[in-house]
Motif scaffolding. Structure first.
Motif, PDB file in Angstrom:
ATOM      1  N   MET A  19      -6.522   8.720  -7.521  1.00 57.51           N
ATOM      2  CA  MET A  19      -5.233   8.384  -8.116  1.00 57.51           C
ATOM      3  C   MET A  19      -5.421   8.084  -9.604  1.00 57.51           C
ATOM      4  N   SER A  20      -4.609   8.711 -10.447  1.00 57.10           N
ATOM      5  CA  SER A  20      -4.731   8.523 -11.890  1.00 57.10           C
ATOM      6  C   SER A  20      -4.236   7.146 -12.295  1.00 57.10           C
ATOM      7  N   ASN A  21      -4.576   6.754 -13.529  1.00 53.80           N
ATOM      8  CA  ASN A  21      -4.140   5.469 -14.051  1.00 53.80           C
ATOM      9  C   ASN A  21      -2.618   5.400 -14.118  1.00 53.80           C
ATOM     10  N   ASP A  22      -1.995   6.527 -14.510  1.00 58.05           N
ATOM     11  CA  ASP A  22      -0.526   6.573 -14.567  1.00 58.05           C
ATOM     12  C   ASP A  22       0.074   6.327 -13.183  1.00 58.05           C
ATOM     13  N   ASP A  23      -0.546   6.936 -12.165  1.00 48.56           N
ATOM     14  CA  ASP A  23      -0.046   6.764 -10.799  1.00 48.56           C
ATOM     15  C   ASP A  23      -0.177   5.316 -10.328  1.00 48.56           C
ATOM     16  N   ILE A  24      -1.273   4.681 -10.696  1.00 47.53           N
ATOM     17  CA  ILE A  24      -1.491   3.277 -10.313  1.00 47.53           C
ATOM     18  C   ILE A  24      -0.422   2.391 -10.941  1.00 47.53           C
ATOM     19  N   ILE A  25      -0.167   2.608 -12.241  1.00 47.94           N
ATOM     20  CA  ILE A  25       0.861   1.809 -12.934  1.00 47.94           C
ATOM     21  C   ILE A  25       2.227   2.067 -12.327  1.00 47.94           C
ATOM     22  N   TYR A  26       2.503   3.347 -12.045  1.00 50.17           N
ATOM     23  CA  TYR A  26       3.780   3.714 -11.427  1.00 50.17           C
ATOM     24  C   TYR A  26       3.956   2.979 -10.095  1.00 50.17           C
ATOM     25  N   GLN A  27       2.936   3.008  -9.253  1.00 52.10           N
ATOM     26  CA  GLN A  27       3.027   2.374  -7.943  1.00 52.10           C
ATOM     27  C   GLN A  27       3.236   0.868  -8.071  1.00 52.10           C
ATOM     28  N   LYS A  28       2.557   0.244  -9.022  1.00 55.66           N
ATOM     29  CA  LYS A  28       2.707  -1.205  -9.207  1.00 55.66           C
ATOM     30  C   LYS A  28       4.109  -1.562  -9.691  1.00 55.66           C
ATOM     31  N   MET A  29       4.640  -0.760 -10.614  1.00 53.42           N
ATOM     32  CA  MET A  29       5.973  -1.049 -11.124  1.00 53.42           C
ATOM     33  C   MET A  29       7.040  -0.767 -10.073  1.00 53.42           C
ATOM     34  N   LEU A  30       6.874   0.324  -9.331  1.00 62.35           N
ATOM     35  CA  LEU A  30       7.824   0.627  -8.263  1.00 62.35           C
ATOM     36  C   LEU A  30       7.821  -0.484  -7.226  1.00 62.35           C
ATOM     37  N   LYS A  31       6.637  -0.950  -6.838  1.00 69.96           N
ATOM     38  CA  LYS A  31       6.520  -2.028  -5.865  1.00 69.96           C
ATOM     39  C   LYS A  31       7.219  -3.287  -6.379  1.00 69.96           C
ATOM     40  N   ALA A  32       7.034  -3.596  -7.674  1.00 68.96           N
ATOM     41  CA  ALA A  32       7.658  -4.785  -8.256  1.00 68.96           C
ATOM     42  C   ALA A  32       9.178  -4.680  -8.244  1.00 68.96           C
ATOM     43  N   ILE A  33       9.699  -3.461  -8.450  1.00 66.88           N
ATOM     44  CA  ILE A  33      11.152  -3.258  -8.430  1.00 66.88           C
ATOM     45  C   ILE A  33      11.679  -3.372  -7.008  1.00 66.88           C
ATOM     46  N   VAL A  34      11.030  -2.661  -6.078  1.00 71.56           N
ATOM     47  CA  VAL A  34      11.479  -2.657  -4.690  1.00 71.56           C
ATOM     48  C   VAL A  34      11.401  -4.050  -4.077  1.00 71.56           C
TER      49      VAL A  34
END
Length: 220
Positions: A1-16
């Motif tokens: 998983m790329s760094n962008d994907d990791i950040i995306y997943q963390k931000m999505l999780k924080a929103i959800v």
């Protein structure tokens, strides 16, 4: 998983999970500092979230967590009410003992999260129950659509929901598993429709006050 994907997943999780509430501003500089990456990297993630309607980006104003309109909030739930009961026959055809145990375990985890007051975890597990159930129907396109609707429902609950929206008193998911175990398709469809209608009714379209987030602490 790329760094962008990791950040995306963390931000999505924080929103959800409502750690980043609707309307919260998402400054590139603060997020860049919190994640230890360039603003260009943060911008790519924000654009990806914007395409999925979790984030709104406005010229000269920057990004913020999407606050769904009252109409959008209503339409998201109406879409789920229309779609999810229709998936039940296909789900029933593929249902087996292994799936029954898998979903029973999921429900127990959801119950435990509610009992422990872990609201964010309970919300995530509730959404997961619905979109994992949709996948059992073996139509990946519809399953992905249900998953997006579940995420957007969580955003709606963050903006307009009540405690009842999180901890529904209209019967827990175990009742649905019991119906699927017994092959009662019509009854399972009725249960799903009633469940989603009840959740929609728990939404009060008045909005909530914004909060301020410490990005460094949240994404440490």
């Amino acid at each position: 998983m790329s760094n962008d994907d990791i950040i995306y997943q963390k931000m999505l999780k924080a929103i959800v999970e409502h750690q980043l509430p609707p309307g919260e501003r998402l400054p590139e500089d603060k997020l860049s500092e919190a994640f230890g990456v360039s603003r260009t990297g943060i911008r790519k993630v924000l654009q990806r979230l914007a395409l999925e309607r979790f984030v709104v980006i406005q010229p000269n104003k920057g990004a913020q967590v999407n606050r769904p309109s009252r109409r959008e909030a209503s339409e998201v739930w109406d879409s789920r009410i229309l779609l999810e009961p229709l998936l039940i026959p296909a789900i029933s055809e593929n249902w087996n003992d292994k799936l029954s145990q898998q979903f029973r375990t999921m429900v127990e985890l959801e119950k435990q999260a509610n009992l422990n007051g872990e609201v964010a975890q309970a919300i995530q597990l509730t959404a997961k129950f619905h979109y994992e159930l949709a996948r059992v129907g073996n139509n990946l396109v519809l399953a992905e659509f249900v998953e997006q609707l579940c995420y957007r429902s969580s955003l709606v609950i963050a903006a307009y929901g009540s405690r009842e929206s999180v901890n529904c008193d209209c019967g827990d998911h175990m009742s649905l598993v019991d119906l699927l175990d017994r092959g009662l398709v019509s009854e399972a469809q009725h249960w799903m429709r009633h469940h989603l209608v009840h959740l929609k009714a728990s939404i009060s379209l008045t909005g909530k006050q914004d909060t301020h987030v410490d990005f460094g602490k949240l994404f440490a």
